[in-house]
Scaffold this motif. Structure first.
Motif, PDB file in Angstrom:
ATOM      1  N   ARG A 267       0.852  -1.236   0.066  1.00  0.00           N
ATOM      2  CA  ARG A 267      -0.078   0.057   0.047  1.00  0.00           C
ATOM      3  C   ARG A 267       1.067   1.208  -0.057  1.00  0.00           C
ATOM      4  N   MET A 268       0.670   2.220  -0.851  1.00  0.00           N
ATOM      5  CA  MET A 268       1.318   3.501  -0.963  1.00  0.00           C
ATOM      6  C   MET A 268       0.395   4.515  -0.380  1.00  0.00           C
ATOM      7  N   MET A 269       1.041   5.626   0.255  1.00  0.00           N
ATOM      8  CA  MET A 269       0.225   6.810   0.820  1.00  0.00           C
ATOM      9  C   MET A 269       1.060   7.935   0.710  1.00  0.00           C
ATOM     10  N   GLU A 270       0.346   9.112   1.099  1.00  0.00           N
ATOM     11  CA  GLU A 270       1.201   9.995   1.535  1.00  0.00           C
ATOM     12  C   GLU A 270       0.718  10.795   2.739  1.00  0.00           C
ATOM     13  N   THR A 271       1.609  11.067   3.442  1.00  0.00           N
ATOM     14  CA  THR A 271       1.439  11.781   4.694  1.00  0.00           C
ATOM     15  C   THR A 271       1.995  13.116   4.862  1.00  0.00           C
ATOM     16  N   TRP A 272       1.368  14.187   5.863  1.00  0.00           N
ATOM     17  CA  TRP A 272       1.855  15.320   5.773  1.00  0.00           C
ATOM     18  C   TRP A 272       2.437  15.633   7.541  1.00  0.00           C
ATOM     19  N   HIS A 273       3.351  16.316   7.292  1.00  0.00           N
ATOM     20  CA  HIS A 273       4.066  16.219   8.745  1.00  0.00           C
ATOM     21  C   HIS A 273       4.523  18.158   8.934  1.00  0.00           C
ATOM     22  N   PRO A 274       4.660  18.586   9.968  1.00  0.00           N
ATOM     23  CA  PRO A 274       4.971  19.918  10.317  1.00  0.00           C
ATOM     24  C   PRO A 274       6.432  20.189   9.766  1.00  0.00           C
ATOM     25  N   LEU A 275       6.426  21.429   9.534  1.00  0.00           N
ATOM     26  CA  LEU A 275       7.802  21.834   9.332  1.00  0.00           C
ATOM     27  C   LEU A 275       8.828  22.053  10.276  1.00  0.00           C
ATOM     28  N   GLY A 276       8.298  22.933  11.124  1.00  0.00           N
ATOM     29  CA  GLY A 276       9.063  23.375  12.199  1.00  0.00           C
ATOM     30  C   GLY A 276       8.948  24.758  12.620  1.00  0.00           C
ATOM     31  N   VAL A 277       9.798  25.727  12.952  1.00  0.00           N
ATOM     32  CA  VAL A 277       9.412  27.120  13.330  1.00  0.00           C
ATOM     33  C   VAL A 277       9.155  27.768  12.001  1.00  0.00           C
ATOM     34  N   ILE A 278       8.218  28.493  12.200  1.00  0.00           N
ATOM     35  CA  ILE A 278       7.733  29.490  11.147  1.00  0.00           C
ATOM     36  C   ILE A 278       8.081  30.837  11.384  1.00  0.00           C
ATOM     37  N   GLY A 279       8.689  31.528  10.631  1.00  0.00           N
ATOM     38  CA  GLY A 279       8.949  32.960  10.595  1.00  0.00           C
ATOM     39  C   GLY A 279       7.797  33.639   9.802  1.00  0.00           C
ATOM     40  N   ILE A 280       7.479  34.763  10.681  1.00  0.00           N
ATOM     41  CA  ILE A 280       6.526  35.512  10.165  1.00  0.00           C
ATOM     42  C   ILE A 280       6.919  37.208  10.259  1.00  0.00           C
ATOM     43  N   ILE A 281       7.155  37.857   8.944  1.00  0.00           N
ATOM     44  CA  ILE A 281       7.391  39.151   9.049  1.00  0.00           C
ATOM     45  C   ILE A 281       6.257  39.848   8.263  1.00  0.00           C
ATOM     46  N   SER A 282       5.578  40.885   9.198  1.00  0.00           N
ATOM     47  CA  SER A 282       4.492  41.437   8.732  1.00  0.00           C
ATOM     48  C   SER A 282       4.617  42.995   8.675  1.00  0.00           C
ATOM     49  N   ALA A 283       3.749  43.468   7.654  1.00  0.00           N
ATOM     50  CA  ALA A 283       3.857  44.982   7.309  1.00  0.00           C
ATOM     51  C   ALA A 283       2.762  45.743   8.140  1.00  0.00           C
ATOM     52  N   PHE A 284       3.032  47.309   8.037  1.00  0.00           N
ATOM     53  CA  PHE A 284       2.316  48.142   9.069  1.00  0.00           C
ATOM     54  C   PHE A 284       0.895  47.985   8.561  1.00  0.00           C
ATOM     55  N   ASN A 285       0.323  47.723   7.016  1.00  0.00           N
ATOM     56  CA  ASN A 285      -0.943  48.097   6.619  1.00  0.00           C
ATOM     57  C   ASN A 285      -1.906  47.073   7.141  1.00  0.00           C
ATOM     58  N   PHE A 286      -1.524  45.812   7.446  1.00  0.00           N
ATOM     59  CA  PHE A 286      -2.350  44.971   8.041  1.00  0.00           C
ATOM     60  C   PHE A 286      -1.774  44.273   9.265  1.00  0.00           C
ATOM     61  N   PRO A 287      -1.514  44.945  10.512  1.00  0.00           N
ATOM     62  CA  PRO A 287      -0.558  44.646  11.414  1.00  0.00           C
ATOM     63  C   PRO A 287      -0.855  43.386  12.171  1.00  0.00           C
ATOM     64  N   VAL A 288      -2.038  42.985  12.397  1.00  0.00           N
ATOM     65  CA  VAL A 288      -2.486  41.540  12.949  1.00  0.00           C
ATOM     66  C   VAL A 288      -3.113  40.650  12.083  1.00  0.00           C
ATOM     67  N   ALA A 289      -3.906  40.982  11.174  1.00  0.00           N
ATOM     68  CA  ALA A 289      -4.403  39.797  10.137  1.00  0.00           C
ATOM     69  C   ALA A 289      -3.514  38.832   9.662  1.00  0.00           C
ATOM     70  N   VAL A 290      -2.287  39.515   9.332  1.00  0.00           N
ATOM     71  CA  VAL A 290      -1.240  38.654   8.459  1.00  0.00           C
ATOM     72  C   VAL A 290      -0.822  37.591   9.146  1.00  0.00           C
ATOM     73  N   TRP A 291      -0.447  38.022  10.609  1.00  0.00           N
ATOM     74  CA  TRP A 291      -0.060  37.092  11.781  1.00  0.00           C
ATOM     75  C   TRP A 291      -0.801  35.847  11.689  1.00  0.00           C
ATOM     76  N   SER A 292      -2.235  36.189  11.775  1.00  0.00           N
ATOM     77  CA  SER A 292      -3.369  35.178  12.035  1.00  0.00           C
ATOM     78  C   SER A 292      -3.352  34.374  10.906  1.00  0.00           C
ATOM     79  N   TRP A 293      -3.266  34.742   9.806  1.00  0.00           N
ATOM     80  CA  TRP A 293      -3.561  33.952   8.578  1.00  0.00           C
ATOM     81  C   TRP A 293      -2.206  32.699   8.600  1.00  0.00           C
ATOM     82  N   ASN A 294      -1.170  33.439   8.964  1.00  0.00           N
ATOM     83  CA  ASN A 294      -0.070  32.393   8.994  1.00  0.00           C
ATOM     84  C   ASN A 294      -0.068  31.426  10.297  1.00  0.00           C
TER      85      ASN A 294
END
Length: 513
Positions: free
Chosen positions: A142-169
């Motif tokens: 049987r062959m299948m694919e599984t998904w695993h987390p990457l690690g530390v995700i860095g987030i750099i956000s801009a002033f115009n959407f100061p909180v929404a961009v953080w939440s999306w990520n």
């Protein structure tokens, strides 16, 4: 109350007291924060050093090693609680967004609502991190694919959407099993502090309810360029999601590629709309005006270029110019004002330079002047500008983050498509038409080359359910909805042998006695 008399620092004190943020977190430091509403100082934050940032990233990596072992639906429970905390703090955080960025009240609240919506999306996603079962050519396998987390995700956000961009990520990254490290814009660290405090409340509730979660699951780093560089350069950060200027993207992208790290780059827009002969002009007028003037032209999805068929040009553009002259400009905290301030003097200077260059190229400018300068000498309010251009010049092709709408005539649909796509940016786009062929062509492979292509609605704004981003200039990357979660994970293909034989190349034998 006049702009000069607004006591915005006192409002910030009250908001932070309600959220439980200690005064030493935003007072007495080296990073001064000024509200674009009045130009007055509203905070002075302590900054971390690059060495501190590296230690924090190492700690976030240790948190990832623990968090990845928590079942995904239980990770989703943390984000569910975050959504509840955001609902409780919506009024306060939305107000703070308006104070620190200059967004009108409805837009400040709308940004927090996006945070709530992505939490709802991510909670459901925590039970849907599906992989495929794949047909295999080998018997009793049987062959299948599984998904695993990457690690530390860095987030750099801009002033115009100061909180929404953080939440999306963050909402997606955390349900996928990652930890996050966030470097917000130096212009908007107060909203980042408030957001981190709200996350900490949700985490405390999660643990109190019996959940298991490590420290340093979500880390906030306040500082300048060197902190962003530390995040980009750290070998334990496999993905950086960065929002900002194309200049920043050109520096971040190659650095990440050099160490084979991933990037999600949400950069320039320079978004356009096409108005065809069959367009509903009343609908078009409302859609264009809101998309071009909202948030003082400081959205990544702001409408900046408008191509109008020569048969309807004279019926639309004078009405649009009239709307521009009648729009209310002033404090975003005052009900009824549609256009608030530019973020700072630098934004104002860039706007004026673009308008001068447009005039030199034969453009006819309506609006663009500074207003309310006598009332607030350190704030930069402007009347949105319409610029009728004889052609699409280099100035038009370069995005200016201010309320400038370049308007140009076209004669044929193919000409309009060519002009529309003849810029390096490619975030969002729209067409106003009642012709099915034009609408379908615009969203087809030979139509708009942008990450978002809309029909009979402006380019500004994006719903949580759809993946956002994907500019052609950068190779892009997608945030928020659809299958954007895959960017925060790694895929493994697994083959399981449940038989008693092992297929080998023809003629190969082993003596296993």
């Amino acid at each position: 109350m006049t702009l000069a008399k607004l006591d915005l620092a006192a409002e910030v004190d009250k908001i932070f007291a309600d959220l439980g943020v200690a005064a030493d977190k935003y007072k007495g430091g080296t990073l001064a924060v000024r509200s674009p509403i009045s130009g007055t100082e509203i905070g002075r934050l302590p900054e971390v050093t690059a060495a501190d940032a590296k230690k924090a990233i190492d700690a976030a990596h240790e948190a990832f090693l623990e968090w990845r072992l928590v079942p995904a639906p239980k990770r989703g429970e943390l984000i569910r609680l975050l959504g509840e905390e955001l609902r409780s703090a919506k009024a306060a955080l939305g107000r703070l967004v308006s104070i620190e960025v200059g967004k009108v009240t409805s837009e400040g609240l709308g940004e927090v609502q996006e945070m709530i919506d992505i939490c709802d999306f991510a909670v459901g996603l925590s039970r849907q991190l599906y992989g495929l079962t794949i047909a295999t050519e080998r018997s009793e396998h049987r062959m299948m694919e599984t998904w695993h987390p990457l690690g530390v995700i860095g987030i750099i956000s801009a002033f115009n959407f100061p909180v929404a961009v953080w939440s999306w990520n963050s909402a997606l990254a955390i349900v996928c099993g990652n930890s996050t490290v966030w470097k917000p814009s130096e212009k908007t660290p107060l909203t980042a502090l408030a957001t981190q405090a709200i996350f900490d409340k949700a985490l405390a509730r999660y643990i109190a309810n019996g959940g298991s979660a490590p420290k340093n699951l979500s880390t906030l780093l306040i500082g300048g360029r060197d902190i962003g560089e530390a995040l980009v350069d750290h070998e334990k950060v496999p993905l950086v999601s960065a929002t900002g200027s194309t200049r920043m993207g050109r520096e971040v992208g190659p650095k990440l590629a050099q160490r084979f790290a991933r990037s999600i780059l949400e950069l320039g827009g320079n978004n356009a709309a096409i108005v065809t002969p069959t367009a509903d002009l009343d609908l078009t007028l409302r859609g264009v005006a809101f998309a071009a003037m909202g948030t003082a032209g400081q959205r990544c999805t702001t409408l900046r270029r408008l191509f109008v068929h020569d048969s309807v040009y004279d019926a639309l553009v004078p009405r649009l110019a009239k709307a521009y002259q009648s729009v209310t400009i002033g404090s975003p905290l005052t009900e009824g004002n549609l256009v608030g301030p530019l973020i700072d003097r630098q934004a104002f200077d860039k706007m004026q330079a673009a308008l001068q260059a447009s005039k030199a190229a034969g453009g006819k400018v309506v609006g663009g002047e500074r207003v309310l300068d006598a009332e607030a000498t350190d704030a930069y309010y402007v009347r949105p500008a319409i610029v009728e251009m004889p052609r699409q010049t280099d100035t038009v092709k370069e995005e200016t983050f201010a309320p400038i709408l370049y308007v140009m005539k076209y004669s044929t649909f193919d000409e309009a498509l060519a002009l529309h796509n003849d810029v390096p940016q490619g975030l969002s786009s729209s067409i106003f038409t009642n012709d099915m062929r034009e609408a379908e062509t615009f969203v087809s492979a030979r139509g708009s080359d942008c990450g978002i292509a809309n029909v009979n609605i402006g380019p500004s704004g994006a719903e949580i359910g759809g993946a956002f981003g994907g500019e052609k200039e950068t190779g892009g990357g997608r945030e928020s909805g659809s299958d954007a979660w895959r960017a925060y994970m790694r895929r493994a293909t697994n083959t399981l042998n449940y038989g008693r034989t092992l297929p080998l190349a023809q003629g190969v034998k082993f003596d296993i006695e």
